[in-house]
Design an enzyme around this catalytic site. Sequence first.
Site, PDB file in Angstrom:
ATOM      1  N   ASN A  39       5.215 -16.479  27.363  1.00 39.09           N
ATOM      2  CA  ASN A  39       5.552 -17.564  26.424  1.00 39.09           C
ATOM      3  C   ASN A  39       6.886 -17.356  25.711  1.00 39.09           C
ATOM      4  O   ASN A  39       7.539 -18.316  25.325  1.00 39.09           O
ATOM      5  CB  ASN A  39       4.414 -17.794  25.425  1.00 39.09           C
ATOM      6  CG  ASN A  39       4.180 -16.635  24.502  1.00 39.09           C
ATOM      7  OD1 ASN A  39       4.499 -15.486  24.824  1.00 39.09           O
ATOM      8  ND2 ASN A  39       3.627 -16.904  23.337  1.00 39.09           N
ATOM      9  N   GLU A  76      -0.284  -6.529  20.679  1.00 41.55           N
ATOM     10  CA  GLU A  76      -0.141  -7.822  19.997  1.00 41.55           C
ATOM     11  C   GLU A  76      -0.949  -8.805  20.823  1.00 41.55           C
ATOM     12  O   GLU A  76      -0.624  -9.060  21.982  1.00 41.55           O
ATOM     13  CB  GLU A  76       1.326  -8.279  19.961  1.00 41.55           C
ATOM     14  CG  GLU A  76       2.205  -7.533  18.993  1.00 41.55           C
ATOM     15  CD  GLU A  76       1.752  -7.645  17.561  1.00 41.55           C
ATOM     16  OE1 GLU A  76       1.005  -8.583  17.221  1.00 41.55           O
ATOM     17  OE2 GLU A  76       2.131  -6.756  16.774  1.00 41.55           O
ATOM     18  N   CYS A  99       1.451 -17.380  20.142  1.00 41.57           N
ATOM     19  CA  CYS A  99       0.304 -16.723  19.507  1.00 41.57           C
ATOM     20  C   CYS A  99       0.285 -17.072  18.024  1.00 41.57           C
ATOM     21  O   CYS A  99      -0.728 -16.894  17.365  1.00 41.57           O
ATOM     22  CB  CYS A  99       0.265 -15.235  19.778  1.00 41.57           C
ATOM     23  SG  CYS A  99       1.769 -14.410  19.396  1.00 41.57           S
ATOM     24  N   GLU A 125       5.509  -5.208  15.259  1.00 38.74           N
ATOM     25  CA  GLU A 125       6.802  -5.276  15.942  1.00 38.74           C
ATOM     26  C   GLU A 125       7.796  -5.863  14.949  1.00 38.74           C
ATOM     27  O   GLU A 125       7.417  -6.321  13.879  1.00 38.74           O
ATOM     28  CB  GLU A 125       6.678  -6.156  17.180  1.00 38.74           C
ATOM     29  CG  GLU A 125       5.599  -5.615  18.085  1.00 38.74           C
ATOM     30  CD  GLU A 125       5.677  -6.146  19.488  1.00 38.74           C
ATOM     31  OE1 GLU A 125       5.419  -7.340  19.676  1.00 38.74           O
ATOM     32  OE2 GLU A 125       5.993  -5.359  20.390  1.00 38.74           O
TER      33      GLU A 125
HETATM   34  C1  UN1 Z   1       4.449 -15.326  20.083  1.00 34.30           C
HETATM   35  O1  UN1 Z   1       3.993 -16.454  20.104  1.00 34.30           O
HETATM   36  O2  UN1 Z   1       3.962 -14.447  20.807  1.00 34.30           O
HETATM   37  O3  UN1 Z   1       7.007 -16.684  14.918  1.00 34.30           O
HETATM   38  C2  UN1 Z   1       5.657 -14.936  19.309  1.00 34.30           C
HETATM   39  C3  UN1 Z   1       7.139 -17.254  15.984  1.00 34.30           C
HETATM   40  C4  UN1 Z   1       8.126 -16.715  17.010  1.00 34.30           C
HETATM   41  C5  UN1 Z   1       7.498 -15.639  17.835  1.00 34.30           C
HETATM   42  C6  UN1 Z   1       6.168 -16.000  18.411  1.00 34.30           C
HETATM   43  N1  UN1 Z   1       9.289 -16.194  16.318  1.00 34.30           N
HETATM   44  O4  UN1 Z   1       6.492 -18.235  16.278  1.00 34.30           O
END
Ligand code: UN1
Length: 498
Positions: free
Chosen positions: A156, A253, A287, A467
């Site tokens: 993603n 994660e 996520c 992270e």
């Molecule tokens: C993810 O969806 O794995 O905060 C990371 C955010 C992005 C990173 C998402 N800077 O939505």
Amino acid sequence: MSEPVAVTQGRNYIGGRWVESASGRMLESLDPATGEVLGLVPDSTAEDVDRAMRAGADAWPRWRATPAPRRAEILYRAAELLVRRKEDLARLMTREMGKILPETRGDVQEAIDMTYFIAGEGRRLHGYTTPSEMPRKAAYCLRAPLGVVGVITPWNFPMAIPSWKITPALVCGNTVVFKPAPETPLVAAAYVALLEEAGVPQGVLNLVTGGDEAGAALVDHPGVALISFTGSTEVGLQVAARCAARGVRVSLEMGGKNAAIVLDDADLDLVADALTWSAFGTTGQRCTACSRIVVTPRVHDAVVDRLAGRAGRLRVGSGLDAQTEMGPLVSERQRERVERYVGIGHREGVRVAVGGERLTTAGFERGFFYAPTILDGVRPQMRVAQEEIFGPVVGVIDCTSLDEAFEIVNGVRYGLSASIFTRDISAAMRAIEEIRTGIVYVNHGTIGAEVHLPFGGTRQTGNGHREGGLQVLDVFTEWKSVYIDYSGRLQRAQIDRD
Ligand code: UN1
């Protein structure tokens, strides 16, 4: 005109060479908007992974001995190349992963931000000095690299997430074996080629493309010092169990089930903008995507109407088209997953306020498109309110008090991000206190974390690591405490106190 992207298709990168898989087996990389094959890459085996691990182990002593500021110079060059190639990399990413161009530019930008940020650590990597309890004895601690680390990343954020892991791993003095998601190997290869061009020495960064077999071989490899994994909770917990059995460090994660609370006094125009972006940006495949909206009865109808209006008007199509606001899902498998969950929602008795179907109108026949979907009348214990869907689906849940809202937000097995919309400072401060997620937003959706703050979540979103921020250094280094006794005699800690 920007320069062409140095995409190397169909090869692993091991010990500084672009090589075939030992098995000769290949995987297809598809354009999710058209179903077209974009490239063929090695479907790597345990033998390929072993070669990459050996290359990483051979390169480690020299890399470890390279001063960190020198390691960082390579990263600064990589960041500059990313800036120059941003547009081409974004186009490649849109073709391979599907999200719209402004978002793939953002993904590359996130890699640029991370690379500059972490390159700065080449001249810091701070430890600390502290007094010893004995005279004429010095005490300090420093960070030491781990060895060959395994990096397993999702599709993603095909460049941002690899950069979150690979750049700190490198600046800290580790070597890397990188196994990207099978859906986005071409972006991964372009990223590795760029790091090669920036001057990462042979064997310091190795790429093996492939699926479960390659991933499992990396996790199970006896030489791996750490696995840094981003992906589903199901796979992540298996990775953790396999690493635990051998005492291998692991940083995870995983999933999210992120919620936004909307209180009576919220600015509803802002809510509509922010939650349309949080729920349907990246086609809901973040996520951090907002998948639950917790509303008070007074604003319930207004929130659902505004959001449904916005969702219904979103232009869905190819991410390369400047008019498009939401691209396809990454694969047919992901689309089927979304469909399955909407079906579960129907059986659980939710009302579909908008969407709830595949898009098969003209121009959409072969891509993996699904309509932006809002489920209303969702109750906190329903499966659609508990399980990660990872698509353009958001559920609306009623609450009658602030405490009940916190209970709903916290009442899932995940804990990545959450937000609250209110003008009431006390309610906002209480949310910051009561919500048990790794990231909390006030008057902002659930997405949009910045690289210099720690990123990660509680409970089954992760295993306590972060992270981003300086905290990522704790993943990729081991603390070493140093005592130098210059008294010329035996001084026993805790015992010789006079
Ligand atoms: C993810 O969806 O794995 O905060 C990371 C955010 C992005 C990173 C998402 N800077 O939505």
